[in-house]
Design an enzyme around this catalytic site. Sequence first.
Site, PDB file in Angstrom:
ATOM      1  N   HIS A  77       0.614  -0.974  -0.141  1.00  0.00           N
ATOM      2  CA  HIS A  77       0.010  -0.016   0.037  1.00  0.00           C
ATOM      3  C   HIS A  77       0.969   1.338   0.117  1.00  0.00           C
ATOM      4  O   HIS A  77       1.459   1.575   0.809  1.00  0.00           O
ATOM      5  CB  HIS A  77      -0.912  -0.159   1.096  1.00  0.00           C
ATOM      6  N   TYR A 206      -9.842   6.159   5.688  1.00  0.00           N
ATOM      7  CA  TYR A 206     -10.174   6.706   7.208  1.00  0.00           C
ATOM      8  C   TYR A 206     -11.128   7.864   6.852  1.00  0.00           C
ATOM      9  O   TYR A 206     -10.523   8.720   6.482  1.00  0.00           O
ATOM     10  CB  TYR A 206      -8.790   7.247   7.605  1.00  0.00           C
ATOM     11  N   PRO A 295      -6.794   0.731  18.124  1.00  0.00           N
ATOM     12  CA  PRO A 295      -6.393   0.260  16.862  1.00  0.00           C
ATOM     13  C   PRO A 295      -6.222   1.139  15.689  1.00  0.00           C
ATOM     14  O   PRO A 295      -5.448   0.857  14.458  1.00  0.00           O
ATOM     15  CB  PRO A 295      -7.630  -0.630  16.256  1.00  0.00           C
ATOM     16  N   LYS A 299      -0.902  -0.292  14.990  1.00  0.00           N
ATOM     17  CA  LYS A 299       0.619  -0.449  15.474  1.00  0.00           C
ATOM     18  C   LYS A 299       0.753  -1.647  16.283  1.00  0.00           C
ATOM     19  O   LYS A 299       1.888  -2.128  16.644  1.00  0.00           O
ATOM     20  CB  LYS A 299       1.114   0.681  16.352  1.00  0.00           C
ATOM     21  N   TYR A 387       3.422   6.218   9.938  1.00  0.00           N
ATOM     22  CA  TYR A 387       2.555   4.965   9.453  1.00  0.00           C
ATOM     23  C   TYR A 387       3.550   4.034   8.925  1.00  0.00           C
ATOM     24  O   TYR A 387       3.267   2.605   9.220  1.00  0.00           O
ATOM     25  CB  TYR A 387       1.502   5.331   8.315  1.00  0.00           C
TER      26      TYR A 387
HETATM   27  C1  PHB Z   1      -7.448  -3.573   9.875  1.00  0.00           C
HETATM   28  O1  PHB Z   1      -7.477  -3.872   8.585  1.00  0.00           O
HETATM   29  O2  PHB Z   1      -7.656  -4.261  10.697  1.00  0.00           O
HETATM   30  C2  PHB Z   1      -6.850  -2.198  10.135  1.00  0.00           C
HETATM   31  C3  PHB Z   1      -6.161  -1.505   9.067  1.00  0.00           C
HETATM   32  C4  PHB Z   1      -5.589  -0.117   9.688  1.00  0.00           C
HETATM   33  C5  PHB Z   1      -5.980   0.414  10.890  1.00  0.00           C
HETATM   34  C6  PHB Z   1      -6.653  -0.229  11.772  1.00  0.00           C
HETATM   35  C7  PHB Z   1      -7.181  -1.503  11.430  1.00  0.00           C
HETATM   36  O3  PHB Z   1      -5.419   1.769  10.986  1.00  0.00           O
END
Ligand code: PHB
Length: 395
Positions: A77, A206, A295, A299, A387
């Site tokens: 990604h 997001y 979450p 991390k 990130y």
């Molecule tokens: C997930 O796919 O579970 C996931 C991806 C990115 C995040 C949190 C959870 O920031």
Amino acid sequence: MTRTTVRTQVAIVGAGPAGLLLSHLLAAEGIDSVVIDSRTRENIEGTVKAGTLEYGTVQLLQDSCATRNTATVAQRHDGIELWFDGDSHRVDFVGLTGKNAYLYPQHEVLIDLIATRLELGQDIRFETTATGISAADGTTPTVTVHGPEGDEYDIVADFLVGADGARSLVRPVVTGSTHGGSFREYPFAWLGILCRAPRSNEELIYSNSPDGFALISQRTDTVQRMYIQCDPDTDPNALSEAELWAQFQRHVPGKQLIEGPIFQRDVLRFRSFVASAMRRGRVAIIGDAAHTVPPTGAKGMNLAIADTVLLSGALRALLNENDSRPLDDFEDRALERIWKSQHFSWWMTSLTHLTPDASDFDRRRQLGELRALFDSESGQRYLADFYVGWPFAML
Ligand code: PHB
């Protein structure tokens, strides 16, 4: 009557990413270990958890030959989309940092790690529960276990590691209390779903919407993972599938989500925690046993792996070179990254979520922060650097 004993150099409680990878890195240094876990192999391999890995985490899994399917399973990604105030804003990881992140579901990492370790002769004991720890202050810490046939025996080791998750049995031995540490609870949670559908978007979205936060994530070409913000006491089964899809859609205005049958729902509580200690003598805790992050930003597994890299170096020095100095540095070095990650997880959360009692000021200040971030290349690079993650510290 004396109990049966098993002797090993390192006893590892927990066959999650941290415990399994530790056994792998130790084996490469000629150090033997026994890994125990109360769950079955099927349960460990079948539990869908987090999904995003840092650049360095995937390089490490690859370079140490811990996983064989990295090239096929890890999806590269190059950025994420952050939606706010009716617009989409892309963070271009590669352009900003030269690195990318990976979508690599945790259970796939575990399937691979277990297969690799077993193939190389690792002693992994599933359905084996730790029931007590003794001699924690001596040179041979011992864990008493119950095996799948109800048999009880001791594993006597030169070092004991708790990689046994948030409800760790080993943690109180290290901290002296079950709750000792820094703790923060958040007044919201995520309602997560797994559904059978193609991807709704190439990259993760997001979304900070007037209805609350949403994350449109992925697992495979045919299975997708999505979350919306909810109350921590939400019953995940309260809504019909149609009602759920309407909710998800409302949280991502301007994007048509591709719907499909929902086959799993869960509520993820938001907590930040760092244990008051990570080592006592020859006992240490790593991963979720030592810390929890909310979450947002994913991390958790990355941090568990960073702890593991540090501890493996410290154990190599201790057990192969009789040098305890790196072990003395382990906790301080681990805490540097842990607190940076705690900050990032909290900050990504605060950028994208509002508390239920948020005022007009709170909402507009948050939009101001998002605009300031995206108007500035260094602001975007700050987010991108966090990130994709930092290089691992070594001992
Ligand atoms: C997930 O796919 O579970 C996931 C991806 C990115 C995040 C949190 C959870 O920031």
